[in-house]
Scaffold this active site. Sequence first.
Site, PDB file in Angstrom:
ATOM      1  N   LYS A  40      -7.781  -6.365 -15.547  1.00 39.31           N
ATOM      2  CA  LYS A  40      -6.482  -5.701 -15.634  1.00 39.31           C
ATOM      3  C   LYS A  40      -6.076  -5.733 -17.096  1.00 39.31           C
ATOM      4  O   LYS A  40      -6.524  -6.593 -17.861  1.00 39.31           O
ATOM      5  CB  LYS A  40      -5.439  -6.464 -14.793  1.00 39.31           C
ATOM      6  CG  LYS A  40      -4.243  -5.642 -14.405  1.00 39.31           C
ATOM      7  CD  LYS A  40      -4.489  -4.776 -13.190  1.00 39.31           C
ATOM      8  CE  LYS A  40      -3.294  -3.911 -12.862  1.00 39.31           C
ATOM      9  NZ  LYS A  40      -3.481  -3.140 -11.621  1.00 39.31           N
ATOM     10  N   GLY A  98       8.505   3.734   4.199  1.00 33.09           N
ATOM     11  CA  GLY A  98       8.183   4.299   2.882  1.00 33.09           C
ATOM     12  C   GLY A  98       7.268   5.493   3.054  1.00 33.09           C
ATOM     13  O   GLY A  98       6.092   5.331   3.395  1.00 33.09           O
ATOM     14  N   VAL A  99       7.824   6.685   2.879  1.00 30.41           N
ATOM     15  CA  VAL A  99       6.992   7.889   3.043  1.00 30.41           C
ATOM     16  C   VAL A  99       6.887   8.630   1.704  1.00 30.41           C
ATOM     17  O   VAL A  99       7.254   9.793   1.572  1.00 30.41           O
ATOM     18  CB  VAL A  99       7.489   8.807   4.194  1.00 30.41           C
ATOM     19  CG1 VAL A  99       7.047   8.243   5.518  1.00 30.41           C
ATOM     20  CG2 VAL A  99       9.001   9.006   4.161  1.00 30.41           C
ATOM     21  N   GLY A 100       6.401   7.890   0.712  1.00 31.94           N
ATOM     22  CA  GLY A 100       6.096   8.497  -0.589  1.00 31.94           C
ATOM     23  C   GLY A 100       4.706   9.102  -0.531  1.00 31.94           C
ATOM     24  O   GLY A 100       4.297   9.655   0.497  1.00 31.94           O
ATOM     25  N   VAL A 141       1.624   7.784  -0.429  1.00 36.87           N
ATOM     26  CA  VAL A 141       0.690   7.243   0.573  1.00 36.87           C
ATOM     27  C   VAL A 141       1.271   7.374   1.983  1.00 36.87           C
ATOM     28  O   VAL A 141       0.608   7.863   2.900  1.00 36.87           O
ATOM     29  CB  VAL A 141       0.349   5.758   0.292  1.00 36.87           C
ATOM     30  CG1 VAL A 141      -0.586   5.225   1.367  1.00 36.87           C
ATOM     31  CG2 VAL A 141      -0.269   5.590  -1.082  1.00 36.87           C
TER      32      VAL A 141
HETATM   33  P1  NAD Z   1       5.595   6.099  -3.883  1.00 39.09           P
HETATM   34  O1  NAD Z   1       6.518   5.677  -4.972  1.00 39.09           O
HETATM   35  O2  NAD Z   1       5.055   7.495  -3.886  1.00 39.09           O
HETATM   36  O3  NAD Z   1       6.283   5.868  -2.447  1.00 39.09           O
HETATM   37  C1  NAD Z   1       7.047   4.764  -2.140  1.00 39.09           C
HETATM   38  C2  NAD Z   1       8.148   5.240  -1.215  1.00 39.09           C
HETATM   39  O4  NAD Z   1       8.875   4.114  -0.757  1.00 39.09           O
HETATM   40  C3  NAD Z   1       9.156   6.158  -1.914  1.00 39.09           C
HETATM   41  O5  NAD Z   1       9.353   7.355  -1.148  1.00 39.09           O
HETATM   42  C4  NAD Z   1      10.429   5.312  -1.963  1.00 39.09           C
HETATM   43  O6  NAD Z   1      11.623   6.094  -1.899  1.00 39.09           O
HETATM   44  C5  NAD Z   1      10.246   4.443  -0.753  1.00 39.09           C
HETATM   45  N1  NAD Z   1      11.031   3.207  -0.735  1.00 39.09           N
HETATM   46  C6  NAD Z   1      11.465   2.453  -1.778  1.00 39.09           C
HETATM   47  N2  NAD Z   1      12.157   1.395  -1.327  1.00 39.09           N
HETATM   48  C7  NAD Z   1      12.129   1.466   0.036  1.00 39.09           C
HETATM   49  C8  NAD Z   1      12.640   0.639   1.058  1.00 39.09           C
HETATM   50  N3  NAD Z   1      13.326  -0.479   0.811  1.00 39.09           N
HETATM   51  N4  NAD Z   1      12.423   1.022   2.356  1.00 39.09           N
HETATM   52  C9  NAD Z   1      11.746   2.156   2.656  1.00 39.09           C
HETATM   53  N5  NAD Z   1      11.244   2.974   1.690  1.00 39.09           N
HETATM   54  C10 NAD Z   1      11.427   2.632   0.409  1.00 39.09           C
HETATM   55  O7  NAD Z   1       4.418   5.034  -3.900  1.00 39.09           O
HETATM   56  P2  NAD Z   1       2.982   5.156  -3.217  1.00 39.09           P
HETATM   57  O8  NAD Z   1       2.009   5.557  -4.247  1.00 39.09           O
HETATM   58  O9  NAD Z   1       3.099   5.920  -1.954  1.00 39.09           O
HETATM   59  O10 NAD Z   1       2.669   3.615  -2.908  1.00 39.09           O
HETATM   60  C11 NAD Z   1       3.289   2.945  -1.818  1.00 39.09           C
HETATM   61  C12 NAD Z   1       2.862   1.487  -1.803  1.00 39.09           C
HETATM   62  O11 NAD Z   1       1.436   1.411  -1.680  1.00 39.09           O
HETATM   63  C13 NAD Z   1       3.202   0.702  -3.080  1.00 39.09           C
HETATM   64  O12 NAD Z   1       3.446  -0.647  -2.733  1.00 39.09           O
HETATM   65  C14 NAD Z   1       1.920   0.786  -3.879  1.00 39.09           C
HETATM   66  O13 NAD Z   1       1.802  -0.302  -4.796  1.00 39.09           O
HETATM   67  C15 NAD Z   1       0.896   0.677  -2.782  1.00 39.09           C
HETATM   68  N6  NAD Z   1      -0.411   1.243  -3.132  1.00 39.09           N
HETATM   69  C16 NAD Z   1      -0.509   2.542  -3.467  1.00 39.09           C
HETATM   70  C17 NAD Z   1      -1.745   3.069  -3.787  1.00 39.09           C
HETATM   71  C18 NAD Z   1      -1.894   4.523  -4.144  1.00 39.09           C
HETATM   72  O14 NAD Z   1      -3.037   5.015  -4.140  1.00 39.09           O
HETATM   73  N7  NAD Z   1      -0.823   5.250  -4.446  1.00 39.09           N
HETATM   74  C19 NAD Z   1      -2.897   2.254  -3.758  1.00 39.09           C
HETATM   75  C20 NAD Z   1      -2.772   0.907  -3.389  1.00 39.09           C
HETATM   76  C21 NAD Z   1      -1.506   0.408  -3.075  1.00 39.09           C
END
Ligand code: NAD
Length: 361
Positions: free
Chosen positions: A84, A184-186, A188
């Site tokens: 890292k 959390g529907v971002g 992923v």
């Molecule tokens: P993102 O920022 O696109 O989505 C996160 C979502 O969570 C957002 O829509 C946000 O509004 C929502 N959120 C924030 N606080 C919240 C709460 N208290 N309750 C409900 N929803 C809430 O992020 P992502 O890329 O979708 O990643 C999601 C998680 O997965 C993170 O923890 C990230 O570290 C982990 N992750 C992601 C990846 C990847 O490929 N993107 C890989 C490994 C791990």
Amino acid sequence: MTEILELVHDVDEAGFEQVVFGHDAESGLRAIVAVHSTVLGPALGGTRFWPYPTEAEAVTDVCRLARGMTYKHAAAGLSQGGGKAVIWGDPRSERTDGLITAYARFVDRLGGRYLTAEDVGTTQADMDLIRETTPHVTGVSPSLGGSGDPSPATAWGVLWAIRAAAATRWGSDDLRGRHVVVSGVGKVGSALVDHLVANGATVAVSDVNERAIAAVVDAHGTDRVTVVGVDDAHRTECDVFAPCALGAVLSERTVPELRCEIVAGSANNQLATDDDDDRIADRGILYVPDYVANAGGVINIAEEVAVDGSDGYDRDRAWKRIEGIGPTVTEILALAETESVTPAEAADRYAEARIDAARTE
Ligand code: NAD
């Protein structure tokens, strides 16, 4: 010219191979690369650009994250080790092309022991710029032969983790009629909802962002997707709770309130403390360790590095490989059962066994 000072803080005991500091006076770069292990291959891990209050906190964080990558890659069956990097500073005010290029020279001088990637505070555009100076970078744009946004791959892997946990729990990986809460529907979470609906599940979603919720509900309709409040997500009755937002959602406060049989999601560091996996197990709930469930993104990125002699990134090959998360979850959950340990402990043992085997080969 980047000046490299190789100062090793007292990290030997924690088993780190190398912690390297890079400074560049002209651009103001202050960076640290932690190479935890190259036993399985070059240390792969993202570059975090973050304004840590002190250098000691930056070192602690980069080491903690690098060690986590060793376990994640080992459990995912990858030929990459754990590393890292951090750029110490505020990306909003300190990021310049000169600084990123100085950082790329720093990475280059490690000679491929460390492969960088995007992380909090850095972007795909930064990776593309780094590629102009060094080949030791992943996650570049598809136009440069990269794998692009890892989120769809991560969601694909979480689906296979859920299916494997379902088979362990209920004797079938069929998700038809199962109810899943996705918190959390971002990037992923929304892709995971697509897969769950396609697999016949009903889904309840929660998010602090109303637009994110609206997009998912609009895509699938209210028959298949309902909405629950952010504070209620973990205590909604369901078959599977899938945390896909922030870390530390499974805690002394929330675990007693869970009303699911399986927890499996993408969020990093889901357990607030090391005791929380015991709490979950004591409640008879099956927990899929986060770093195993969310490895789809790193498996996808690792496909950019043609370790098996094949050329470059191939999405179909990557997607097939990500499905392997299913059998890995099955094996880890079985190990937890036979060794009477929690799934989190079983995942660590599984990863360590792979590293130990490679060390003695
Ligand atoms: P993102 O920022 O696109 O989505 C996160 C979502 O969570 C957002 O829509 C946000 O509004 C929502 N959120 C924030 N606080 C919240 C709460 N208290 N309750 C409900 N929803 C809430 O992020 P992502 O890329 O979708 O990643 C999601 C998680 O997965 C993170 O923890 C990230 O570290 C982990 N992750 C992601 C990846 C990847 O490929 N993107 C890989 C490994 C791990």
